[in-house]
Design a protein around this motif. Structure first.
Motif, PDB file in Angstrom:
ATOM      1  N   VAL A 102      30.093  24.970  -6.089  1.00 25.60           N
ATOM      2  CA  VAL A 102      29.631  24.813  -4.700  1.00 25.60           C
ATOM      3  C   VAL A 102      30.743  25.287  -3.776  1.00 25.60           C
ATOM      4  N   HIS A 103      30.442  26.261  -2.913  1.00 22.97           N
ATOM      5  CA  HIS A 103      31.454  26.783  -1.991  1.00 22.97           C
ATOM      6  C   HIS A 103      31.143  26.299  -0.581  1.00 22.97           C
ATOM      7  N   VAL A 104      32.151  25.782   0.106  1.00 22.75           N
ATOM      8  CA  VAL A 104      31.962  25.403   1.507  1.00 22.75           C
ATOM      9  C   VAL A 104      32.388  26.595   2.366  1.00 22.75           C
ATOM     10  N   ALA A 105      31.566  26.939   3.351  1.00 24.24           N
ATOM     11  CA  ALA A 105      31.893  28.066   4.252  1.00 24.24           C
ATOM     12  C   ALA A 105      33.204  27.776   4.988  1.00 24.24           C
ATOM     13  N   ASP A 106      33.870  28.840   5.444  1.00 21.95           N
ATOM     14  CA  ASP A 106      35.183  28.665   6.070  1.00 21.95           C
ATOM     15  C   ASP A 106      35.131  27.779   7.307  1.00 21.95           C
ATOM     16  N   ASP A 107      34.235  28.088   8.207  1.00 14.02           N
ATOM     17  CA  ASP A 107      34.096  27.262   9.408  1.00 14.02           C
ATOM     18  C   ASP A 107      32.617  26.879   9.481  1.00 14.02           C
ATOM     19  N   PRO A 108      32.215  25.852   8.723  1.00  8.09           N
ATOM     20  CA  PRO A 108      30.777  25.615   8.525  1.00  8.09           C
ATOM     21  C   PRO A 108      29.990  25.376   9.816  1.00  8.09           C
ATOM     22  N   LEU A 109      30.650  24.820  10.849  1.00  7.03           N
ATOM     23  CA  LEU A 109      29.926  24.554  12.094  1.00  7.03           C
ATOM     24  C   LEU A 109      29.547  25.844  12.819  1.00  7.03           C
ATOM     25  N   LYS A 110      30.347  26.894  12.609  1.00 10.87           N
ATOM     26  CA  LYS A 110      30.122  28.121  13.387  1.00 10.87           C
ATOM     27  C   LYS A 110      29.467  29.229  12.585  1.00 10.87           C
ATOM     28  N   SER A 111      29.228  29.024  11.273  1.00 19.02           N
ATOM     29  CA  SER A 111      28.743  30.158  10.485  1.00 19.02           C
ATOM     30  C   SER A 111      27.357  30.620  10.946  1.00 19.02           C
ATOM     31  N   VAL A 112      26.497  29.682  11.365  1.00 17.55           N
ATOM     32  CA  VAL A 112      25.153  30.087  11.798  1.00 17.55           C
ATOM     33  C   VAL A 112      25.217  30.924  13.073  1.00 17.55           C
ATOM     34  N   VAL A 113      26.019  30.491  14.033  1.00 15.67           N
ATOM     35  CA  VAL A 113      26.055  31.230  15.301  1.00 15.67           C
ATOM     36  C   VAL A 113      26.755  32.583  15.114  1.00 15.67           C
ATOM     37  N   ARG A 114      27.759  32.632  14.218  1.00 13.95           N
ATOM     38  CA  ARG A 114      28.406  33.921  13.931  1.00 13.95           C
ATOM     39  C   ARG A 114      27.397  34.911  13.358  1.00 13.95           C
ATOM     40  N   GLY A 115      26.577  34.409  12.403  1.00 13.30           N
ATOM     41  CA  GLY A 115      25.556  35.270  11.790  1.00 13.30           C
ATOM     42  C   GLY A 115      24.532  35.728  12.809  1.00 13.30           C
ATOM     43  N   THR A 116      24.179  34.814  13.739  1.00 15.88           N
ATOM     44  CA  THR A 116      23.225  35.178  14.785  1.00 15.88           C
ATOM     45  C   THR A 116      23.808  36.283  15.661  1.00 15.88           C
ATOM     46  N   GLY A 117      25.101  36.194  15.938  1.00 12.13           N
ATOM     47  CA  GLY A 117      25.770  37.230  16.721  1.00 12.13           C
ATOM     48  C   GLY A 117      25.761  38.573  16.008  1.00 12.13           C
ATOM     49  N   LEU A 118      25.987  38.552  14.677  1.00 11.14           N
ATOM     50  CA  LEU A 118      25.957  39.796  13.897  1.00 11.14           C
ATOM     51  C   LEU A 118      24.558  40.402  13.897  1.00 11.14           C
ATOM     52  N   ALA A 119      23.545  39.533  13.746  1.00 10.23           N
ATOM     53  CA  ALA A 119      22.170  40.023  13.713  1.00 10.23           C
ATOM     54  C   ALA A 119      21.776  40.607  15.068  1.00 10.23           C
ATOM     55  N   LEU A 120      22.300  40.030  16.143  1.00  5.59           N
ATOM     56  CA  LEU A 120      21.958  40.502  17.486  1.00  5.59           C
ATOM     57  C   LEU A 120      22.525  41.906  17.719  1.00  5.59           C
ATOM     58  N   LYS A 121      23.723  42.163  17.153  1.00  4.19           N
ATOM     59  CA  LYS A 121      24.312  43.502  17.289  1.00  4.19           C
ATOM     60  C   LYS A 121      23.425  44.561  16.641  1.00  4.19           C
ATOM     61  N   ASN A 122      22.851  44.206  15.483  1.00  4.29           N
ATOM     62  CA  ASN A 122      22.019  45.167  14.741  1.00  4.29           C
ATOM     63  C   ASN A 122      20.566  44.715  14.726  1.00  4.29           C
ATOM     64  N   TYR A 123      20.066  44.262  15.877  1.00  8.85           N
ATOM     65  CA  TYR A 123      18.742  43.629  15.855  1.00  8.85           C
ATOM     66  C   TYR A 123      17.627  44.587  15.447  1.00  8.85           C
ATOM     67  N   ASP A 124      17.858  45.907  15.602  1.00  8.40           N
ATOM     68  CA  ASP A 124      16.787  46.833  15.216  1.00  8.40           C
ATOM     69  C   ASP A 124      16.902  47.236  13.746  1.00  8.40           C
ATOM     70  N   ARG A 125      18.045  46.862  13.114  1.00  9.38           N
ATOM     71  CA  ARG A 125      18.233  47.273  11.724  1.00  9.38           C
ATOM     72  C   ARG A 125      17.709  46.235  10.737  1.00  9.38           C
ATOM     73  N   TYR A 126      17.860  44.949  11.101  1.00 15.03           N
ATOM     74  CA  TYR A 126      17.476  43.906  10.157  1.00 15.03           C
ATOM     75  C   TYR A 126      15.989  43.622  10.238  1.00 15.03           C
ATOM     76  N   PRO A 127      15.284  43.613   9.110  1.00 16.23           N
ATOM     77  CA  PRO A 127      13.832  43.406   9.150  1.00 16.23           C
ATOM     78  C   PRO A 127      13.436  41.954   9.423  1.00 16.23           C
ATOM     79  N   PHE A 128      14.380  41.015   9.222  1.00 19.47           N
ATOM     80  CA  PHE A 128      13.963  39.601   9.343  1.00 19.47           C
ATOM     81  C   PHE A 128      14.094  39.062  10.763  1.00 19.47           C
ATOM     82  N   VAL A 129      14.526  39.909  11.709  1.00 24.33           N
ATOM     83  CA  VAL A 129      14.609  39.455  13.102  1.00 24.33           C
ATOM     84  C   VAL A 129      13.204  39.429  13.686  1.00 24.33           C
ATOM     85  N   MET A 130      12.829  38.280  14.291  1.00 20.03           N
ATOM     86  CA  MET A 130      11.461  38.162  14.854  1.00 20.03           C
ATOM     87  C   MET A 130      11.491  38.506  16.332  1.00 20.03           C
ATOM     88  N   ARG A 131      10.589  39.391  16.720  1.00 22.75           N
ATOM     89  CA  ARG A 131      10.559  39.772  18.133  1.00 22.75           C
ATOM     90  C   ARG A 131       9.656  38.838  18.915  1.00 22.75           C
TER      91      ARG A 131
END
Length: 341
Positions: free
Chosen positions: A312-341
């Motif tokens: 079991v691996h704990v993420a580096d900064d578990p409180l912020k990992s979701v928002v960091r990922g959301t920020g990454l997805a927002l940068k490439n929002y047209d590339r990722y298929p799982f982003v809901m418009r």
């Protein structure tokens, strides 16, 4: 279109039951508790939001009310959620800009959400001033935030223990293969601690005190390698009615949280049972990833790996990992298929 882009600012929001985080230009600009204080006589008037409202929580008189607009990961009070979101977005630019930007927002939502609840999130974002709203499932965002390549044909299991819900999700090929969501998470742990102190010490404590105990000495096992010291807890004695102080050890807290953590273990086992065998083989090699505030419970990773017999691996900064990922997805929002418009 160029001029419109000039005024369009992107923000990624993790609208959580316990905390709301906002990322703007790759840095976390807002990290506040999801709570808002309103004037009872004029419910549209926001007195405080975030940490300042949390200081007022459970200490108010009749003309102030504090509201936590989200419950179990979804919006329970639409009006308060919209007011809170609006105030939080104001915190992104503390100085009022000459031209208020039009926002492109990406908000993450639990994977077990219904269409109606999804609509509520979208509507409150639009009411709070968003021109474009994109939605992304929390486990996807968490996986991106941990640094997993979600698009490859390999199974990863993400366990996100938030404030209202625990989501257990298997991800492969940029999609969710199977997910379990249970309503046992941080808030439930806090309630367990309040109940345990009431039962064993006949001491009545508030939600905020219980939350502090959980953060300081919350543990999932009774024998830790580096145990925290006992801490003093103040509250009201139920027998005499007089305020008193007791010392609480991490073992007591571990015992109080035992039942809830057991339910999380059961849900993980159930999710593993439903995983297709090829993905199960991947998970055996890679292990499970823990994220969310609940991942910070001392000894939780050890307890889970002893029960499930997988790393079991704990993420580096578990409180912020979701928002960091959301920020990454927002940068490439047209590339990722799982982003809901």
């Amino acid at each position: 279109m160029g001029l419109f882009n000039w005024f369009t600012q992107e923000i990624a929001i993790d609208l959580g039951t316990a905390n709301t985080l906002i990322i703007h230009n790759d840095e976390v600009v807002v990290n506040e508790p999801s709570i808002v204080a309103l004037n009872r006589n004029n419910p549209k008037e926001v007195l405080a939001v975030g940490k300042r409202a949390l200081m007022m929580h459970e200490k108010t008189h009749e003309s102030i009310k504090t509201i936590r607009p989200l419950k179990d990961g979804v919006i329970a009070d639409f009006n308060a959620a919209e007011l809170m979101l609006r105030e939080m977005i104001k915190l992104v630019y503390p100085k009022k800009p000459l031209f208020p930007p039009s926002w492109r927002m990406m908000i993450c939502i639990p994977s077990s959400i219904t269409e109606v609840e999804k609509r509520a999130v979208r509507d409150s974002a639009e009411q709070a001033g968003a021109k474009e709203v994109y939605l992304i499932h929390e486990p996807m965002a968490a996986a991106l935030g941990i640094g997993i390549d979600v698009e490859e044909p390999v199974g990863n299991m993400i366990i996100d223990i938030g404030g209202g819900t625990t989501g257990i999700t298997v991800i492969a090929l940029a999609g969710i293969v199977c997910d379990q969501s249970i309503r046992i998470a941080g808030d439930e742990f806090t309630a367990d601690i309040m109940e345990a102190l009431r039962r064993y010490h006949s001491l009545l404590i508030g939600e905020r005190t219980a939350e502090q105990i959980k953060i300081q000495i919350g543990a999932a096992m009774k024998d830790l390698d580096s145990p925290p010291d006992d801490i003093p807890v103040n509250g009201r004695d139920l027998v005499t009615g007089i305020p008193k102080q007791i010392m609480v050890s991490y073992q007591e807290i571990a015992e109080a949280l035992d039942k809830s953590i057991f339910k999380i273990e059961e849900a993980i086992l159930k999710a593993l049972e439903q995983t297709p065998p090829e993905l199960a083989a991947d998970i055996y090699r890679r292990g499970l990833y823990l994220t969310g505030g609940g991942a910070l419970l001392k000894g939780l990773d050890k307890r889970l790996s002893a029960k499930i017999k997988l790393p079991v691996h704990v993420a580096d900064d578990p409180l912020k990992s979701v928002v960091r990922g959301t920020g990454l997805a927002l940068k490439n929002y047209d590339r990722y298929p799982f982003v809901m418009r």
